[in-house]
Motif scaffolding. Structure first.
Motif, PDB file in Angstrom:
ATOM      1  N   LEU A 396     112.185 150.823  28.253  1.00 50.25           N
ATOM      2  CA  LEU A 396     112.353 152.213  28.910  1.00 50.25           C
ATOM      3  C   LEU A 396     111.819 152.333  30.274  1.00 50.25           C
ATOM      4  O   LEU A 396     112.405 152.753  31.406  1.00 50.25           O
ATOM      5  CB  LEU A 396     111.734 153.142  28.377  1.00 50.25           C
ATOM      6  N   ASN A 397     111.019 151.261  30.752  1.00 50.78           N
ATOM      7  CA  ASN A 397     110.534 151.347  32.124  1.00 50.78           C
ATOM      8  C   ASN A 397     110.748 150.113  32.876  1.00 50.78           C
ATOM      9  O   ASN A 397     110.109 149.349  33.686  1.00 50.78           O
ATOM     10  CB  ASN A 397     108.974 151.621  31.821  1.00 50.78           C
ATOM     11  N   TYR A 398     111.833 149.394  32.251  1.00 55.16           N
ATOM     12  CA  TYR A 398     112.064 147.956  32.895  1.00 55.16           C
ATOM     13  C   TYR A 398     112.651 148.216  34.210  1.00 55.16           C
ATOM     14  O   TYR A 398     113.211 149.077  34.795  1.00 55.16           O
ATOM     15  CB  TYR A 398     113.431 147.596  32.051  1.00 55.16           C
ATOM     16  N   ALA A 399     112.112 147.283  34.969  1.00 54.11           N
ATOM     17  CA  ALA A 399     112.142 147.230  36.494  1.00 54.11           C
ATOM     18  C   ALA A 399     113.464 146.453  36.707  1.00 54.11           C
ATOM     19  O   ALA A 399     113.479 145.116  36.792  1.00 54.11           O
ATOM     20  CB  ALA A 399     111.002 146.526  37.214  1.00 54.11           C
ATOM     21  N   ASP A 400     114.610 146.728  37.129  1.00 52.62           N
ATOM     22  CA  ASP A 400     115.813 146.347  37.536  1.00 52.62           C
ATOM     23  C   ASP A 400     115.708 145.836  38.988  1.00 52.62           C
ATOM     24  O   ASP A 400     116.561 145.055  39.475  1.00 52.62           O
ATOM     25  CB  ASP A 400     116.982 147.236  37.391  1.00 52.62           C
ATOM     26  N   LYS A 401     114.820 146.063  39.691  1.00 53.51           N
ATOM     27  CA  LYS A 401     114.449 145.414  41.090  1.00 53.51           C
ATOM     28  C   LYS A 401     112.880 145.464  41.183  1.00 53.51           C
ATOM     29  O   LYS A 401     112.098 146.164  40.537  1.00 53.51           O
ATOM     30  CB  LYS A 401     115.076 146.358  41.995  1.00 53.51           C
ATOM     31  N   ASP A 402     112.412 145.098  42.437  1.00 51.45           N
ATOM     32  CA  ASP A 402     111.228 144.922  42.584  1.00 51.45           C
ATOM     33  C   ASP A 402     110.549 145.956  43.301  1.00 51.45           C
ATOM     34  O   ASP A 402     110.702 145.998  44.717  1.00 51.45           O
ATOM     35  CB  ASP A 402     110.589 143.507  43.409  1.00 51.45           C
ATOM     36  N   TYR A 403     109.896 146.960  42.798  1.00 52.28           N
ATOM     37  CA  TYR A 403     109.705 148.363  43.522  1.00 52.28           C
ATOM     38  C   TYR A 403     108.419 148.255  44.362  1.00 52.28           C
ATOM     39  O   TYR A 403     108.427 148.878  45.183  1.00 52.28           O
ATOM     40  CB  TYR A 403     109.524 149.364  42.571  1.00 52.28           C
ATOM     41  N   LYS A 408     113.457 144.771  46.471  1.00 54.22           N
ATOM     42  CA  LYS A 408     114.262 143.702  46.694  1.00 54.22           C
ATOM     43  C   LYS A 408     114.781 143.145  45.078  1.00 54.22           C
ATOM     44  O   LYS A 408     114.173 143.793  44.007  1.00 54.22           O
ATOM     45  CB  LYS A 408     113.387 142.500  46.667  1.00 54.22           C
ATOM     46  N   PRO A 409     116.016 142.797  45.166  1.00 53.28           N
ATOM     47  CA  PRO A 409     116.645 142.319  43.997  1.00 53.28           C
ATOM     48  C   PRO A 409     115.940 141.164  43.423  1.00 53.28           C
ATOM     49  O   PRO A 409     115.404 140.161  44.393  1.00 53.28           O
ATOM     50  CB  PRO A 409     118.256 142.171  44.283  1.00 53.28           C
ATOM     51  N   TRP A 410     115.983 141.019  42.172  1.00 56.69           N
ATOM     52  CA  TRP A 410     115.501 139.797  41.639  1.00 56.69           C
ATOM     53  C   TRP A 410     116.214 138.529  41.883  1.00 56.69           C
ATOM     54  O   TRP A 410     117.386 138.672  41.815  1.00 56.69           O
ATOM     55  CB  TRP A 410     115.053 139.945  39.983  1.00 56.69           C
ATOM     56  N   SER A 411     115.617 137.433  42.197  1.00 51.87           N
ATOM     57  CA  SER A 411     116.394 136.100  42.094  1.00 51.87           C
ATOM     58  C   SER A 411     117.095 135.850  40.946  1.00 51.87           C
ATOM     59  O   SER A 411     118.012 135.209  40.909  1.00 51.87           O
ATOM     60  CB  SER A 411     115.486 135.025  42.918  1.00 51.87           C
ATOM     61  N   SER A 412     116.404 136.254  39.880  1.00 48.57           N
ATOM     62  CA  SER A 412     116.757 135.988  38.480  1.00 48.57           C
ATOM     63  C   SER A 412     115.734 136.625  37.646  1.00 48.57           C
ATOM     64  O   SER A 412     114.543 136.549  37.907  1.00 48.57           O
ATOM     65  CB  SER A 412     116.970 134.704  38.160  1.00 48.57           C
ATOM     66  N   LYS A 413     116.291 137.217  36.506  1.00 54.04           N
ATOM     67  CA  LYS A 413     115.232 137.948  35.772  1.00 54.04           C
ATOM     68  C   LYS A 413     115.709 137.922  34.148  1.00 54.04           C
ATOM     69  O   LYS A 413     116.931 138.666  34.055  1.00 54.04           O
ATOM     70  CB  LYS A 413     115.051 139.266  36.194  1.00 54.04           C
ATOM     71  N   SER A 414     115.309 137.377  33.407  1.00 50.87           N
ATOM     72  CA  SER A 414     115.590 137.166  31.843  1.00 50.87           C
ATOM     73  C   SER A 414     114.722 138.022  30.872  1.00 50.87           C
ATOM     74  O   SER A 414     114.657 137.447  30.080  1.00 50.87           O
ATOM     75  CB  SER A 414     115.904 135.583  31.568  1.00 50.87           C
ATOM     76  N   LEU A 415     113.973 138.713  31.378  1.00 49.08           N
ATOM     77  CA  LEU A 415     113.088 139.489  30.613  1.00 49.08           C
ATOM     78  C   LEU A 415     113.703 140.105  29.426  1.00 49.08           C
ATOM     79  O   LEU A 415     113.005 139.752  28.040  1.00 49.08           O
ATOM     80  CB  LEU A 415     112.273 140.429  31.148  1.00 49.08           C
ATOM     81  N   LYS A 416     114.731 140.889  29.427  1.00 48.99           N
ATOM     82  CA  LYS A 416     115.219 141.311  28.350  1.00 48.99           C
ATOM     83  C   LYS A 416     115.717 140.453  27.084  1.00 48.99           C
ATOM     84  O   LYS A 416     115.597 140.671  26.233  1.00 48.99           O
ATOM     85  CB  LYS A 416     116.608 142.249  28.567  1.00 48.99           C
ATOM     86  N   GLU A 417     116.115 139.186  27.814  1.00 44.13           N
ATOM     87  CA  GLU A 417     116.473 138.235  26.833  1.00 44.13           C
ATOM     88  C   GLU A 417     115.392 137.493  26.083  1.00 44.13           C
ATOM     89  O   GLU A 417     115.356 137.343  24.976  1.00 44.13           O
ATOM     90  CB  GLU A 417     117.273 137.141  27.529  1.00 44.13           C
ATOM     91  N   CYS A 418     114.156 137.762  26.699  1.00 43.03           N
ATOM     92  CA  CYS A 418     112.823 136.998  26.209  1.00 43.03           C
ATOM     93  C   CYS A 418     112.424 137.899  25.139  1.00 43.03           C
ATOM     94  O   CYS A 418     112.207 137.600  24.075  1.00 43.03           O
ATOM     95  CB  CYS A 418     111.995 136.897  27.237  1.00 43.03           C
ATOM     96  N   TYR A 419     112.553 139.451  25.313  1.00 43.01           N
ATOM     97  CA  TYR A 419     112.205 140.533  24.447  1.00 43.01           C
ATOM     98  C   TYR A 419     113.054 140.386  23.276  1.00 43.01           C
ATOM     99  O   TYR A 419     112.451 140.431  22.207  1.00 43.01           O
ATOM    100  CB  TYR A 419     112.550 141.637  25.119  1.00 43.01           C
ATOM    101  N   THR A 420     114.374 140.197  23.416  1.00 40.11           N
ATOM    102  CA  THR A 420     115.262 140.262  22.209  1.00 40.11           C
ATOM    103  C   THR A 420     114.922 139.004  21.417  1.00 40.11           C
ATOM    104  O   THR A 420     114.766 139.008  20.103  1.00 40.11           O
ATOM    105  CB  THR A 420     116.742 140.273  22.790  1.00 40.11           C
ATOM    106  N   ARG A 421     114.897 137.773  22.074  1.00 41.98           N
ATOM    107  CA  ARG A 421     114.777 136.531  21.505  1.00 41.98           C
ATOM    108  C   ARG A 421     113.495 136.546  20.673  1.00 41.98           C
ATOM    109  O   ARG A 421     113.260 136.237  19.446  1.00 41.98           O
ATOM    110  CB  ARG A 421     115.059 135.388  22.390  1.00 41.98           C
TER     111      ARG A 421
END
Length: 791
Positions: A396-403, A408-421
């Motif tokens: 719910l509080n996932y950061a889609d950019k670096d506040y 800044k946008p992330w160079s890459s971010k796979s956190l949601k995939e880490c949560y799911t797996r």
């Protein structure tokens, strides 16, 4: 921007990423791998430190009479007769030429500032004789009452302008956090305490100093950073840098304590020059607790404001900790609190207290590890308060950019995939959301999770690649291998860069005579050194291509160099891949014995700026707006924010009668860019999690409040995890490509494995018992007290 034929994207791999066995494994098993205290040196003598019994005061007399009469004793040095360095660290610090942790050098006068401070160096022909003589030295003191920590009633807390010895601001504000917190519908406030931790690598710190004359020095040093050690010694001694050679071929762990420069090294070097003999000094295990830093004792208070729906509105982070009499070191805990979740308002404040301790130092994920304990514990508390699943609350509080960094946008971010797996592997959906309701026999059972992250620290380094016509290669970089696999993964990178089998590639590291590289710390070595090797390989490719296109016998004769591509050691035309040949074939036909490439590689922001700025890439046209400047105008961020991410899932059993806590299941899933070696990377993440479990449940150094001395400075009483404490673990990586950070898309993994671990354990304990534990380590006595206390 001019286009380079070497494209900064992931090349096809052959051995990179594969679970290759360690190339240095046989040497370590057979005992031929030499550590800093094992190099054979002619005429070697041995040094032993005599250290202070008090933490504050003044030496009134030193009686070395009995010690000097011992057989084999060559010399005894005290503050009265040890040669002085050209400059002391405090002077270099003022000149901004000192990067090491502690700016105080002992044995310069009679003053004592911390327990275990060196007061004498005994030099003898054997280690045993030096040890015996040191025990006979009698030191008398004028004793003063020391301050032991920030909790001491006599300690004065102050607000530092900078922490981490000037690297980080002591205060930070984004938005209006106080107002947002005051008006937030949901509030949470808690204080977290972290005990003193010590690094305890298997190999103690050691220095072997060998002088050639009075101005040329070779040091075999147990250091994570040979370049830093070389510069520190040159500055202290007042001799040119190229007259100091530092060698570290193998390291028995460090975790940060060998990432800096410490007094015992320069004292050994000065004593060696004075006796005109090669001198070796190895710290004892108790001396490791008072000579090479520690993770400071600290407490954090975190206030979080949120909406009834669970959206974060405000984060207010405050930290108190202990520092030395000279340096403003504190772990930068607030950084992870600021960037991990989407929150419009944030503030951080640090307070320090000077005490009679040596300067603390970075210890595996400095700032992120303790900071995540506070943040991720509070996130779970808020989730429980709002009756939201902890994993869903984080989403719910996932950061889609670096506040925390102007959006800044992330160079890459796979956190949601880490949560799911991770949730799938662990069986998170089977978790009982009501604390204290699940049992296994007489044990209370709980499940917890936490987020992991670690930044990409920008760095640059150099490498040399030499390809021989007979089909073998030597790859060189002045890196160090902490024991984590640098020897192996850089062999793999070199093999793929040249299209050779790994057994035909010899990687050399650990010597300042090699091309300069950064130290192994801050998870930057793998990304920087691999990028440097690829850059050096590119330099070699260009030379071979230039030779091939001018060779009538080459399939590439008269081709434009920019029309030629190289993959896995084979040159070919981009428009006709079948037309080409290997680098080795072209070199062999030339009649040359070898050819060399050398270049600088960049990791992090420097790489992105070099390859993307002004080229229409994301660095030139960011996707998201940033904050506002001083004039209130919208700012566009430049570049990307670069981090690794992951998720930990933990199950514990708590014995309500004994208060013991056992971790029974563990799952960790991480997104770390290109994995260089699946076997060594998995081992790294195992180690990080085990390190964090130790911090969560058992690691604690006790400093006596009356004498400011450590009372458990040994591995018999400083408890660390053993095999029986750790369950079978599942570690996985999610596929992740990051073209912005370096030539291979490699993110470091040395630190991320520990970040969030203590919180995952504490969250599982809360789920098992309904008791929130906020003081690390969570020992049986604390658990029993909590279980007996009615909430």
């Amino acid at each position: 921007m001019e286009t380079n034929f070497f494209e900064p994207t992931l090349p096809p791999t052959n051995v990179v990423g594969k679970p290759m066995d360690r190339v240095d494994g046989r040497a370590k098993v057979m005992g031929t791998a030499r550590y800093s205290a094992e190099y054979p040196v002619n005429g070697l003598v041995h040094g032993v430190l005599k250290t202070s019994d008090i933490a504050k005061g003044k030496i009134t007399s030193i009686d070395t009479t009995a010690a000097a009469k011992e057989p084999g004793v060559i010399s005894i040095f005290t503050y009265q007769n040890i040669p002085k360095p050209a400059k002391v660290p405090s002077a270099l610090k003022e000149e901004k030429k000192w990067q090491a942790a502690q700016s105080y050098l002992p044995m310069q006068d009679a003053e004592i500032h911390y327990a275990g401070e060196p007061v004498a160096v005994v030099v003898a022909d054997t280690l045993e004789r030096a040890t015996q003589a040191a025990a006979l030295i009698k030191v008398s003191y004028q004793v003063e009452k020391p301050i032991d920590s920030y909790q001491d009633p006599k300690a004065d807390l102050f607000d530092p302008q900078k922490i981490q010895n000037g690297k980080t601001d002591g205060r930070k504000v984004r938005g209006n956090p106080e107002q947002a917190y005051a008006s937030a519908p949901v509030k949470h406030e808690a204080t977290y305490v972290h005990a003193i931790n010590h690094h305890n690598p298997m190999e103690p710190a050691a220095t072997t100093a060998v002088w050639e004359g009075s101005d040329r020095l070779t040091v075999y040093e147990s250091t994570q950073n040979i370049t830093m050690s070389q510069g520190s010694l040159a500055n202290l001694l007042g001799i040119p840098r190229d007259q100091v050679r530092v060698v570290t071929h193998h390291l028995g762990g460090g975790f940060g304590c060998k990432g800096s420069f410490w007094p015992h090294t320069i004292l050994t070097v000065l004593a060696a020059r004075a006796v005109n003999r090669p001198l070796r000094l190895v710290l004892t295990r108790p001396q490791m607790y008072t000579s090479v830093g520690h993770r400071e004792d600290q407490e954090q208070t975190l206030k979080i404001g949120a909406t009834q729906e669970g959206k974060l509105l405000s984060l207010i982070h405050e930290k108190k900790s202990t520092t030395s009499p000279w340096d403003n070191y504190a772990e930068s805990n607030s950084k992870v609190v600021n960037m991990l979740y989407a929150c419009p308002n944030f503030s951080a404040r640090y307070e320090l207290a000077r005490a009679n301790v040596m300067t603390a130092v970075w210890m595996r994920a400095p700032g992120e590890a303790p900071g995540s304990f506070a943040l991720e514990s509070s996130m779970d508390d808020l989730a429980h308060q709002l009756n939201i699943d902890p994993l869903q609350f984080r989403l719910l509080n996932y950061a889609d950019k670096d506040y925390s960094d102007k959006g800044k946008p992330w160079s890459s971010k796979s956190l949601k995939e880490c949560y799911t797996r991770g949730a799938e592997l662990f069986g998170w959906n089977k978790r009982n959301s009501k604390p204290g309701q699940t049992r296994r026999g007489n044990k209370l059972v709980g499940m917890g999770m936490a987020t992991a992250t670690y930044p990409v620290h920008s760095a640059q380094g150099t490498a040399r690649v030499r390809l021989f016509a007979d089909g073998h290669a030597v790859v060189q970089s002045g890196a160090t291998d902490l024991g984590t696999g640098t020897w192996t993964v850089m062999t793999q990178v070199g093999a793929d860069a040249l299209g050779l089998p790994p057994e035909k590639v010899r990687f050399e590291l650990g010597d300042t005579r090699l091309p300069t590289a950064p130290g192994s710390g801050g998870s930057q070595a793998a990304g920087t050194v691999s990028s440097s090797i690829m850059a050096a390989a590119e330099d070699l490719w260009k030379k071979v291509i230039d030779m091939a296109v001018g060779d009538k016998k080459s399939p590439l004769y008269k081709a434009k160099p920019t029309d030629v591509k190289v993959e896995l050691g084979r040159m070919f035309l981009k428009k006709n891949p079948k037309k080409g040949e290997t680098l080795v074939a072209a070199l062999s036909r030339s009649g040359m014995t070898d050819m060399e490439g050398m270049a600088m590689g960049k990791y992090g922001a420097g790489y992105e700026e070099k390859h993307f700025a002004g080229a229409g890439g994301a660095a030139a046209s960011p996707e998201e707006p940033g904050g506002k400047n001083e004039k209130g105008e919208e700012e566009k961020p430049s570049g990307h924010s670069m981090h690794s991410f992951g998720a930990h899932f933990c199950e514990v059993e708590v014995d309500p009668d004994l208060g013991t806590i056992r971790v029974t299941r563990w799952v960790g899933v991480h997104g770390v860019g290109q994995v260089l070696n699946l076997k060594t990377a998995t081992s790294q993440l195992y180690g990080g999690a085990i390190f964090g479990i130790g911090s969560a449940l058992m690691e604690e150094t006790f400093r006596d409040p009356n004498y400011a001395r450590y009372t458990n400075h040994n591995l018999a009483e400083y408890h660390i995890p053993v095999n029986a404490d750790i369950p079978d673990m599942q570690i996985e990586f999610v596929p992740e490509k990051d073209p912005y950070i370096n030539a291979l898309g490699v993110k470091g993994i040395g630190e991320i494995g520990i970040v969030g671990v203590a919180a995952a354990v504490a969250n599982a304990v809360y789920n098992a018992t309904g008791k929130r534990m906020r003081s690390l380590p969570i020992t049986p006595d604390k658990m029993l007290e909590a279980l007996r206390t009615t909430a």
